[in-house]
Design an enzyme around this catalytic site. Structure first.
Site, PDB file in Angstrom:
ATOM      1  N   SER A 230      -2.547   2.692   0.883  1.00 47.88           N
ATOM      2  CA  SER A 230      -2.473   1.471   0.089  1.00 47.88           C
ATOM      3  C   SER A 230      -2.228   1.823  -1.376  1.00 47.88           C
ATOM      4  O   SER A 230      -1.497   1.145  -2.080  1.00 47.88           O
ATOM      5  CB  SER A 230      -3.726   0.639   0.253  1.00 47.88           C
ATOM      6  OG  SER A 230      -4.863   1.426   0.122  1.00 47.88           O
TER       7      SER A 230
ATOM      8  N   ARG B  23       2.108  -8.521   1.715  1.00 47.10           N
ATOM      9  CA  ARG B  23       1.185  -7.371   1.790  1.00 47.10           C
ATOM     10  C   ARG B  23       0.978  -6.788   0.395  1.00 47.10           C
ATOM     11  O   ARG B  23      -0.142  -6.501  -0.006  1.00 47.10           O
ATOM     12  CB  ARG B  23       1.752  -6.294   2.719  1.00 47.10           C
ATOM     13  CG  ARG B  23       1.237  -6.379   4.147  1.00 47.10           C
ATOM     14  CD  ARG B  23       1.992  -5.412   5.028  1.00 47.10           C
ATOM     15  NE  ARG B  23       1.257  -4.177   5.307  1.00 47.10           N
ATOM     16  CZ  ARG B  23       0.292  -4.056   6.202  1.00 47.10           C
ATOM     17  NH1 ARG B  23      -0.101  -5.105   6.878  1.00 47.10           N
ATOM     18  NH2 ARG B  23      -0.290  -2.907   6.404  1.00 47.10           N
TER      19      ARG B  23
ATOM     20  N   ASN C 129       1.522   2.666  -1.703  1.00 40.79           N
ATOM     21  CA  ASN C 129       2.560   1.724  -1.301  1.00 40.79           C
ATOM     22  C   ASN C 129       2.334   0.262  -1.637  1.00 40.79           C
ATOM     23  O   ASN C 129       3.274  -0.510  -1.699  1.00 40.79           O
ATOM     24  CB  ASN C 129       2.799   1.831   0.202  1.00 40.79           C
ATOM     25  CG  ASN C 129       3.317   3.184   0.591  1.00 40.79           C
ATOM     26  OD1 ASN C 129       4.259   3.683  -0.016  1.00 40.79           O
ATOM     27  ND2 ASN C 129       2.696   3.801   1.571  1.00 40.79           N
ATOM     28  N   TYR C 130       1.098  -0.139  -1.794  1.00 42.76           N
ATOM     29  CA  TYR C 130       0.859  -1.569  -1.946  1.00 42.76           C
ATOM     30  C   TYR C 130       0.237  -1.985  -3.266  1.00 42.76           C
ATOM     31  O   TYR C 130       0.258  -3.146  -3.617  1.00 42.76           O
ATOM     32  CB  TYR C 130      -0.041  -2.075  -0.811  1.00 42.76           C
ATOM     33  CG  TYR C 130       0.636  -2.033   0.511  1.00 42.76           C
ATOM     34  CD1 TYR C 130       1.780  -2.793   0.740  1.00 42.76           C
ATOM     35  CD2 TYR C 130       0.165  -1.236   1.542  1.00 42.76           C
ATOM     36  CE1 TYR C 130       2.429  -2.753   1.951  1.00 42.76           C
ATOM     37  CE2 TYR C 130       0.814  -1.185   2.760  1.00 42.76           C
ATOM     38  CZ  TYR C 130       1.940  -1.946   2.960  1.00 42.76           C
ATOM     39  OH  TYR C 130       2.596  -1.908   4.159  1.00 42.76           O
ATOM     40  N   LEU C 131      -0.374  -1.051  -3.955  1.00 35.37           N
ATOM     41  CA  LEU C 131      -1.102  -1.450  -5.151  1.00 35.37           C
ATOM     42  C   LEU C 131      -0.281  -1.199  -6.401  1.00 35.37           C
ATOM     43  O   LEU C 131       0.137  -0.068  -6.651  1.00 35.37           O
ATOM     44  CB  LEU C 131      -2.413  -0.675  -5.219  1.00 35.37           C
ATOM     45  CG  LEU C 131      -3.317  -0.866  -4.007  1.00 35.37           C
ATOM     46  CD1 LEU C 131      -4.531   0.026  -4.112  1.00 35.37           C
ATOM     47  CD2 LEU C 131      -3.741  -2.311  -3.883  1.00 35.37           C
TER      48      LEU C 131
END
Length: 766
Positions: free
Chosen positions: A715, A610, A718-720
């Site tokens: 996002s 992810r 947490n993800y980028l």
DNA sequence: TCAACGACTTGATGGCAAATAC
DNA sequence: GTATTTGCCATCAAGTCGTTGA
């Protein structure tokens, strides 16, 4: 359970398109992996260079398709390549990575045991290769009988069939004086700081150098941990000092006129019973109180705190009227709003004071913000979706329930007068400051540090570094799991198809869960047969899988995805002789999947995909969408669009359709209820509330069009990889403040420093 | 060996204050 | 100056994943 809609979600059409595009990219991806490998070998830069772009990017710009132009690009990575969606890493060696070098080195060197494990893996690898050669290329080779229970799965011991090891990748060397110098400088600075100790000295040193005009956020004790040596594995801190948690204020009984009615008559309740009643009264307007499970759970727990007399009298929740209490709380709310400026300021001052005392911890001599220093107050459990325990009483936590974790010595926090802690611990292998057991699910709750702290920041940084390592291996990993689609072993096939979904659709791993304790939601490994439908042909496309399930937070995932023929065929086999309620991947669970992933790459787990896919998509979308000649406003539009693409990939969407359906149902309920009755009034209220919520969503959609559909913040946070965004800001002269707000800047201070203070920061490549 | 547990990350939600519109 | 909107932020539920101990 939230009822699912048969109509696709608003942005699903779009996503559908996007996924279809991805499919195109995907096949290209794997087919051309080899050609990129060859190029890199000759260039002596990065030996292992799979085609590691996102599916979409590869299709659009043809990256990794083995034609001429890419060869040129791969040979000589230049800054300008970023805007072309070039996919090589900018760094050529470890030493090229500013400030990160020691962190990364420490990790790479690993421990002795890690090395042994790797050697063992290599042994297994050899065996695996021999076996592989004998493998036949036939889908129906293994006679497949579905497994009755997942529990037995682990009996099939994982075989190591991986083809890679950490050592495969050996970057070329390149000197990096600049960063070493920087590190030196900061170390000197740090020494000055710490020699006089604590935060006081920090403010002193700042006042001594008035030359430097600093923004407010820099005035705090900034701990530049990313320039320091890493602690040995397992050690989270050397000293930890804090004041313990802040407890919820005690219950204040209601004024004498405010009483609940039972069967039409006002009743005086004991304080404990009244307190729990107020929890319900405060939620009267909420949809929860219209749910049977919620009411059942609440009433059962409420009765437990009643005196025997009360219990005898109050036997039916329907006869309870909390209206007066609810009105009272509303009035209190209004009063709070109407407070004078001075009154509000006083309250704020009080809160700030609490924050000062309880909101900070001193860890290894540095003041760090605590994320949640307040003990969760008592209330009713608000489980999401069809949570079986919603409405249960969350009991008040006392000091006697709380475990304190801190340094040994005199600085143990004091419990409130007349109380004592459950335990005082000095465990520096964990990051929490206080913990307690919550009464509804029996799970542990923790007080931990703020995301801006070293402990959280370092972990975050590592997360993105793992995702970057995955980037170098993704080509091989994809190639391997595609090969596994043909495996004779059913568990290997299931694993490879699941991994394909995790990689392609950014599905979560999907741990098994107890549906008596939690809502019935699933992730990839826990998908059941009933969650997918196979369409030989759909919307002009062959081999389409329709996913329809409730994921995390009971958010519906409904998507039509065109898949490879072999995946499709495999799914058919997995579904054979099974009921809807049977596991789709009956020979797989998250532990097995992650064990396999760990063999492919150190630190690789399902959730890394992810992070990887989100970050790579952002990087590529930014490169594609940004026009350097546009103004900041337009550049920001491009940024938000790129960010939105990521959010779509991760399914962070708002359930507009769901809300619409709820409204429709509420309207029918209202119509069905007899006018003038209490039930009618309740239904009417519910309808109006839902309608209002829907209208809000609709307005937001109209006003802010695209962005409101997707929860971008998640996002982003947490993800980028934040360095992508910051490098973009630097390159295109967009102030970082436009992209990250204050909190985000605090959290990503390490990244801002790394990029902004590095000459080549704007060419950062995820 | 594997279910249960512990520790941590991820992500939705709702209240509140600052910003903006009227 | 007031009303409304927006964005921030705290909160806490719900995940992931590694470890533990029966």
């Amino acid at each position: 359970m939230t009822e699912v809609s048969a109509v696709p979600l608003v942005n699903e059409n779009h996503r559908h398109e996007e996924f279809n595009q991805m499919d195109g990219d995907y096949s290209r991806d794997s087919a051309n992996f080899e050609s990129s490998m060859e190029i890199n070998e000759s260039s002596n830069v990065i030996k292992e260079e799979p085609n590691n772009g996102s599916f979409e990017e590869n299709m659009k710009n043809g990256a990794g398709n083995g034609h001429g132009p890419e060869k040129e690009q791969l040979k000589s990575p230049k800054k300008e390549d970023v805007s072309l969606g070039f996919i090589d890493l900018g760094y050529e060696s470890d030493d090229d990575i500013p400030w990160a070098q020691r962190l990364a080195k420490a990790k790479q060197n690993g421990s002795g045991s890690e090395k042994k494990a790797k050697d063992k893996d290599r042994e297994k690898e050899k065996n695996g290769k021999l076996k592989k050669k004998k493998k036949e290329d036939n889908d129906e080779d293994e006679e497949y009988k579905p497994e009755p229970k997942k529990k037995e799965k682990r009996k099939h011991k994982e075989e190591s069939d991986n083809d890679y090891s950490e050592d495969d990748y050996k970057p070329a060397k390149k000197k990096q004086k600049k960063d070493k110098e920087k590190t030196k400088k900061t170390e000197v600075k740090k020494e000055k700081k710490t020699s006089s100790g604590g935060s006081q000295s920090q403010s002193q040193s700042q006042s001594q150098s008035p030359k430097k005009k600093k923004k407010p956020e820099d005035e705090e004790d900034v701990w530049e941990w990313w320039k320091e040596e890493k602690k040995p594995a397992g050690v989270k801190w050397n000293t930890l000092v804090h004041k313990g948690p802040l407890f919820a204020p005690l219950y204040e009984p209601l004024p004498s006129g405010i009483r609940m009615k039972y069967d039409g008559k006002s009743v005086d309740l004991s304080p404990a019973t009244e307190e729990v009643a107020t929890f319900y009264a405060r939620m009267l307007d909420h949809e929860y109180t219209s749910k049977d499970i919620f009411n059942k759970n609440f009433f059962a727990d409420w009765r437990k705190v009643m005196t025997s007399k009360e219990r005898e009298m109050i036997t039916d929740l329907k006869k309870c009227n909390f209206e007066k209490m609810a009105v009272y709380f509303k009035e209190q709310g209004e009063k709070r709003k109407e407070m004078t400026k001075e009154e509000k300021a006083k309250i704020k001052e009080q809160k700030d004071e609490e924050q000062k005392i309880y909101g900070m911890a001193i860890i290894d001599g540095h003041r760090q913000k605590i994320a949640n220093f307040r003990i969760e107050p008592p209330g009713l459990f608000r489980g999401r979706g069809g949570h079986p325990k919603m409405g249960k009483l969350k009991k008040r936590i006392q000091p006697e329930d709380v475990i304190i974790n801190c340094s040994k010595g005199g600085d143990v926090p004091q419990p409130p007068p007349g109380h004592k802690w459950k335990e005082v611990r000095h465990d520096n292998s964990v990051t929490w400051l206080c913990s307690w057991t919550e009464s509804v699910l029996g799970s542990n709750k923790y007080i931990m540090l703020n995301p801006s702290s070293k402990i959280k920041g370092e972990k975050d940084y590592e997360k993105y570094e793992t995702a970057r390592r995955l980037k170098k291996r993704i080509g091989k990993i994809r190639e391997a799991y595609q090969e596994d689609w043909k495996s004779k072993e059913m568990r290997v096939r299931q694993r490879s198809v699941a991994l394909y979904f995790i990689d392609k659709l950014a599905l979560r791993a999907g741990n098994e869960k107890d549906t008596d304790e939690a809502a019935d939601t699933v992730g990839c490994c826990s998908l059941r047969v009933e969650h997918i439908k196979l369409h030989d042909e759909h919307d002009g496309k062959e081999y389409v899988v329709e996913f329809d399930f409730l994921g995390k937070d009971s958010i519906r995932y409904h998507n039509f995805v065109h898949v490879e023929k072999r995946v499709y065929k495999n799914l058919k086999i997995f579904m054979e002789n099974k009921n809807g309620s049977d596991d789709l991947f009956d020979r797989l669970d998250t532990a097995m999947l992650n064990e396999h992933l760990r063999q492919l790459m150190d630190g690789l787990t399902a959730k890394v995909f992810r992070t990887y896919n989100a970050s790579i998509t952002l990087q590529e979308q930014l490169a594609k969408l940004t026009n350097p000649d546009e103004n900041v406003h337009h550049k920001m539009l491009s940024y938000n669009r790129a960010n939105r693409r990521v959010a779509e990939l991760c399914n962070h969407q708002r359930a507009y359709k769901e809300k619409k359906k709820e409204v429709k149902e509420a309207k029918r309920e209202k119509k069905d209820a007899k006018s003038g009755t209490a039930a009618h009034e309740k239904a009417k209220k519910k309808y109006l509330r839902l309608k209002e919520q829907l209208e809000k969503i609709e307005t937001q959609m109209k006003d802010k069009d695209e962005n409101k559909q997707i929860a971008l913040g998640t996002s982003k946070l947490n993800y980028l990889d934040p360095r992508i965004s910051i490098a973009w800001c630097k390159k295109f002269n967009v102030p970082v403040e436009k992209v990250f707000n204050r909190t985000q800047r605090d959290k990503f201070r390490w990244a801002i420093d790394m990029i902004m203070n590095d000459e080549d920061g704007d060419s950062y490549e995820f």
